[in-house]
Design a protein around this motif. Structure first.
Motif, PDB file in Angstrom:
ATOM      1  N   VAL A 191       0.838  -1.209   0.000  1.00 14.69           N
ATOM      2  CA  VAL A 191       0.000   0.000   0.000  1.00 14.69           C
ATOM      3  C   VAL A 191       0.870   1.255   0.000  1.00 14.69           C
ATOM      4  CG1 VAL A 191      -1.696   1.322   1.335  1.00 14.69           C
ATOM      5  CG2 VAL A 191      -1.938  -1.160   1.111  1.00 14.69           C
ATOM      6  N   ASP A 192       1.947   1.245   0.787  1.00 13.19           N
ATOM      7  CA  ASP A 192       2.850   2.396   0.824  1.00 13.19           C
ATOM      8  C   ASP A 192       3.455   2.660  -0.559  1.00 13.19           C
ATOM      9  OD1 ASP A 192       2.389   2.757   3.501  1.00 13.19           O
ATOM     10  OD2 ASP A 192       4.168   1.673   4.157  1.00 13.19           O
ATOM     11  N   THR A 193       3.844   1.585  -1.243  1.00 12.29           N
ATOM     12  CA  THR A 193       4.454   1.731  -2.573  1.00 12.29           C
ATOM     13  C   THR A 193       3.458   2.311  -3.566  1.00 12.29           C
ATOM     14  OG1 THR A 193       5.947  -0.137  -2.174  1.00 12.29           O
ATOM     15  CG2 THR A 193       5.571   0.494  -4.461  1.00 12.29           C
ATOM     16  N   TYR A 194       2.240   1.786  -3.552  1.00 12.96           N
ATOM     17  CA  TYR A 194       1.227   2.293  -4.486  1.00 12.96           C
ATOM     18  C   TYR A 194       0.956   3.776  -4.261  1.00 12.96           C
ATOM     19  CZ  TYR A 194      -3.302   3.386  -6.451  1.00 12.96           C
ATOM     20  OH  TYR A 194      -4.318   4.002  -7.135  1.00 12.96           O
ATOM     21  N   LEU A 195       0.782   4.165  -2.994  1.00  9.43           N
ATOM     22  CA  LEU A 195       0.495   5.568  -2.690  1.00  9.43           C
ATOM     23  C   LEU A 195       1.674   6.466  -3.066  1.00  9.43           C
ATOM     24  CD1 LEU A 195      -1.266   5.092   0.755  1.00  9.43           C
ATOM     25  CD2 LEU A 195      -2.338   5.864  -1.366  1.00  9.43           C
ATOM     26  N   ALA A 196       2.896   5.964  -2.867  1.00  5.57           N
ATOM     27  CA  ALA A 196       4.080   6.747  -3.239  1.00  5.57           C
ATOM     28  C   ALA A 196       4.128   6.963  -4.741  1.00  5.57           C
ATOM     29  CB  ALA A 196       5.345   6.036  -2.759  1.00  5.57           C
ATOM     30  N   ILE A 197       3.871   5.914  -5.504  1.00  7.15           N
ATOM     31  CA  ILE A 197       3.883   6.024  -6.974  1.00  7.15           C
ATOM     32  C   ILE A 197       2.816   7.002  -7.437  1.00  7.15           C
ATOM     33  CG2 ILE A 197       3.405   4.756  -9.107  1.00  7.15           C
ATOM     34  CD1 ILE A 197       4.692   2.314  -7.805  1.00  7.15           C
ATOM     35  N   LEU A 198       1.635   6.897  -6.857  1.00  6.05           N
ATOM     36  CA  LEU A 198       0.528   7.750  -7.279  1.00  6.05           C
ATOM     37  C   LEU A 198       0.795   9.217  -6.951  1.00  6.05           C
ATOM     38  CD1 LEU A 198      -2.299   7.198  -8.573  1.00  6.05           C
ATOM     39  CD2 LEU A 198      -3.243   7.400  -6.269  1.00  6.05           C
ATOM     40  N   ARG A 199       1.164   9.483  -5.705  1.00  4.00           N
ATOM     41  CA  ARG A 199       1.356  10.872  -5.282  1.00  4.00           C
ATOM     42  C   ARG A 199       2.604  11.492  -5.913  1.00  4.00           C
ATOM     43  NH1 ARG A 199      -0.568   9.147   0.694  1.00  4.00           N
ATOM     44  NH2 ARG A 199      -2.660  10.085   0.662  1.00  4.00           N
ATOM     45  N   GLN A 200       3.673  10.717  -5.995  1.00  9.18           N
ATOM     46  CA  GLN A 200       4.874  11.238  -6.632  1.00  9.18           C
ATOM     47  C   GLN A 200       4.652  11.452  -8.126  1.00  9.18           C
ATOM     48  OE1 GLN A 200       8.074  12.111  -5.557  1.00  9.18           O
ATOM     49  NE2 GLN A 200       7.129  12.151  -3.539  1.00  9.18           N
ATOM     50  N   GLY A 201       3.814  10.598  -8.726  1.00 15.10           N
ATOM     51  CA  GLY A 201       3.504  10.782 -10.142  1.00 15.10           C
ATOM     52  C   GLY A 201       2.835  12.121 -10.409  1.00 15.10           C
ATOM     53  N   GLU A 202       1.882  12.480  -9.578  1.00 18.88           N
ATOM     54  CA  GLU A 202       1.212  13.766  -9.739  1.00 18.88           C
ATOM     55  C   GLU A 202       2.159  14.921  -9.441  1.00 18.88           C
ATOM     56  OE1 GLU A 202      -1.766  16.785 -10.139  1.00 18.88           O
ATOM     57  OE2 GLU A 202      -1.304  14.837 -11.024  1.00 18.88           O
ATOM     58  N   TYR A 203       2.984  14.747  -8.394  1.00 22.11           N
ATOM     59  CA  TYR A 203       3.941  15.794  -8.050  1.00 22.11           C
ATOM     60  C   TYR A 203       4.913  16.047  -9.204  1.00 22.11           C
ATOM     61  CZ  TYR A 203       8.084  17.909  -5.959  1.00 22.11           C
ATOM     62  OH  TYR A 203       9.166  18.721  -5.707  1.00 22.11           O
ATOM     63  N   LYS A 204       5.469  14.992  -9.797  1.00 21.68           N
ATOM     64  CA  LYS A 204       6.426  15.138 -10.897  1.00 21.68           C
ATOM     65  C   LYS A 204       5.761  15.698 -12.152  1.00 21.68           C
ATOM     66  CE  LYS A 204      10.055  13.493  -8.761  1.00 21.68           C
ATOM     67  NZ  LYS A 204      11.228  14.351  -8.477  1.00 21.68           N
ATOM     68  N   ARG A 205       4.513  15.297 -12.390  1.00 23.92           N
ATOM     69  CA  ARG A 205       3.797  15.837 -13.562  1.00 23.92           C
ATOM     70  C   ARG A 205       3.686  17.356 -13.467  1.00 23.92           C
ATOM     71  NH1 ARG A 205      -0.588  17.979 -15.070  1.00 23.92           N
ATOM     72  NH2 ARG A 205      -1.320  18.103 -12.915  1.00 23.92           N
ATOM     73  N   LYS A 206       3.278  17.841 -12.299  1.00 20.04           N
ATOM     74  CA  LYS A 206       3.160  19.287 -12.110  1.00 20.04           C
ATOM     75  C   LYS A 206       4.532  19.962 -12.208  1.00 20.04           C
ATOM     76  CE  LYS A 206      -1.012  19.365  -9.227  1.00 20.04           C
ATOM     77  NZ  LYS A 206      -1.579  19.733  -7.910  1.00 20.04           N
ATOM     78  N   TRP A 207       5.553  19.306 -11.646  1.00 19.91           N
ATOM     79  CA  TRP A 207       6.894  19.880 -11.655  1.00 19.91           C
ATOM     80  C   TRP A 207       7.393  20.074 -13.074  1.00 19.91           C
ATOM     81  CZ3 TRP A 207      11.827  19.364 -13.282  1.00 19.91           C
ATOM     82  CH2 TRP A 207      12.834  20.033 -12.565  1.00 19.91           C
ATOM     83  N   VAL A 208       7.207  19.067 -13.909  1.00 15.45           N
ATOM     84  CA  VAL A 208       7.692  19.130 -15.290  1.00 15.45           C
ATOM     85  C   VAL A 208       6.945  20.206 -16.075  1.00 15.45           C
ATOM     86  CG1 VAL A 208       7.825  17.870 -17.473  1.00 15.45           C
ATOM     87  CG2 VAL A 208       8.507  16.754 -15.346  1.00 15.45           C
ATOM     88  N   MET A 209       5.638  20.251 -15.931  1.00 19.61           N
ATOM     89  CA  MET A 209       4.857  21.257 -16.659  1.00 19.61           C
ATOM     90  C   MET A 209       5.295  22.657 -16.254  1.00 19.61           C
ATOM     91  SD  MET A 209       2.797  19.740 -18.747  1.00 19.61           S
ATOM     92  CE  MET A 209       1.415  20.848 -19.101  1.00 19.61           C
ATOM     93  N   ASN A 210       5.541  22.855 -14.979  1.00 12.83           N
ATOM     94  CA  ASN A 210       5.980  24.164 -14.508  1.00 12.83           C
ATOM     95  C   ASN A 210       7.407  24.476 -14.962  1.00 12.83           C
ATOM     96  OD1 ASN A 210       5.638  26.558 -12.586  1.00 12.83           O
ATOM     97  ND2 ASN A 210       7.459  25.548 -11.738  1.00 12.83           N
ATOM     98  N   ASP A 211       8.261  23.464 -14.956  1.00 17.67           N
ATOM     99  CA  ASP A 211       9.657  23.672 -15.339  1.00 17.67           C
ATOM    100  C   ASP A 211       9.788  24.090 -16.806  1.00 17.67           C
ATOM    101  OD1 ASP A 211      12.522  23.481 -14.621  1.00 17.67           O
ATOM    102  OD2 ASP A 211      12.528  21.876 -16.126  1.00 17.67           O
TER     103      ASP A 211
END
Length: 273
Positions: A191-211
């Protein structure tokens, strides 16, 4: 002094009386002993009968207790089986919800990759600036009698390469998502791994678009409350699963935080969805 003479008849009579009395006492003692023996045998028989009856009652009670225990064990097993079935149903519901959330984020990432492949004003400014630098470099090279080997700016090729690069990272990121919830029953790390992948995925998506200076049309698609609700249900299921199996949650032994995972070790200077 006178001497009293006793006749033999008197002596015999007295002896006979004493002898008969002695025989009478012996017969009386014998009868008393026989009576006492009969009473003792009757008492022993009663006690034996009582002991046999108590043993039979005890055996009967023990048999009943064993039957009751078997019945209780059977009822307990049925209850356990029913609880396990309910946990399996809840796990399937959570799997469906996890799949829906993952696909939603995956679509958002792919759409962002497509937008990045088209470029924006920031990209165009960089291309123009590089073209100016290349032109100036060529002028300087001609003036000095040399030439430059730098390739010309190719907008279409660079934008396409960038889109392919992030498309590959997106697929790689979600491949881990597809495997982490396969084990049955779940462990806390799944469960920890799934939540990390999901939340980090959204975080990185926003980071790249902003960058890359892109407007983000999908900034509100990711529903944090939906993810939090899923996590709450998943952790309740984990707790019940661990208790049913006699396990101890790792989080009860030491503090865990989804932010402190291997996915958070990426250098922020390396934009990865």
């Amino acid at each position: 002094r006178q001497t009293v003479r006793v006749s033999p008849k008197v002596i015999f009579s007295e002896f006979q009386t004493r002898f008969l009395n002695s025989r009478s006492e012996e017969r009386k003692a014998k009868r008393q002993a026989e009576v006492a023996a009969r009473r003792a045998r009757k008492q022993a028989a009663k006690e034996k009968e009582k002991a046999v009856k108590a043993y039979q009652e005890s055996a009967s009670k023990q048999t009943l207790n064993q039957e009751e225990l078997k019945k209780e064990d059977l009822e307990t097993e049925e209850i356990k089986a029913e609880k396990q079935r309910i946990r399996n149903d809840r796990r399937q519901e959570l799997l469906l919800e996890a799949g829906a959330m993952s696909r939603s984020l995956f679509r958002s990432c792919l759409r962002c990759v497509k937008i990045m492949g088209q470029g924006n004003e920031h990209d165009e400014k960089e291309f123009v600036e590089r073209e100016k630098n290349q032109f100036q470099t060529m002028k300087d090279a001609v003036a000095s009698g040399t030439f430059s080997m730098a390739p010309p700016v190719d907008r279409e090729n660079e934008l396409s390469s960038r889109a392919i690069y992030y498309h590959g990272h997106t697929r790689e990121h979600f491949e881990g998502d597809s495997d982490c919830l396969k084990p049955d029953p779940w462990r806390e790390e799944n469960v920890d791994t799934y939540l990390a992948i999901l939340r980090q995925g959204e975080y990185k998506r926003k980071w790249v678009m902003n960058d890359y200076k892109f407007d983000d049309p999908y900034s509100n698609v990711f529903d944090d409350r939906r993810v939090d609700a899923w996590e709450s249900k998943a952790r309740d299921l984990l707790k019940e699963t661990y208790e049913a199996n006699g396990w101890i949650l790792p989080s009860e032994l030491h503090s865990t935080d989804w932010k402190r995972t291997k996915w958070d070790d990426d250098d922020d200077d390396q934009p990865i969805i």
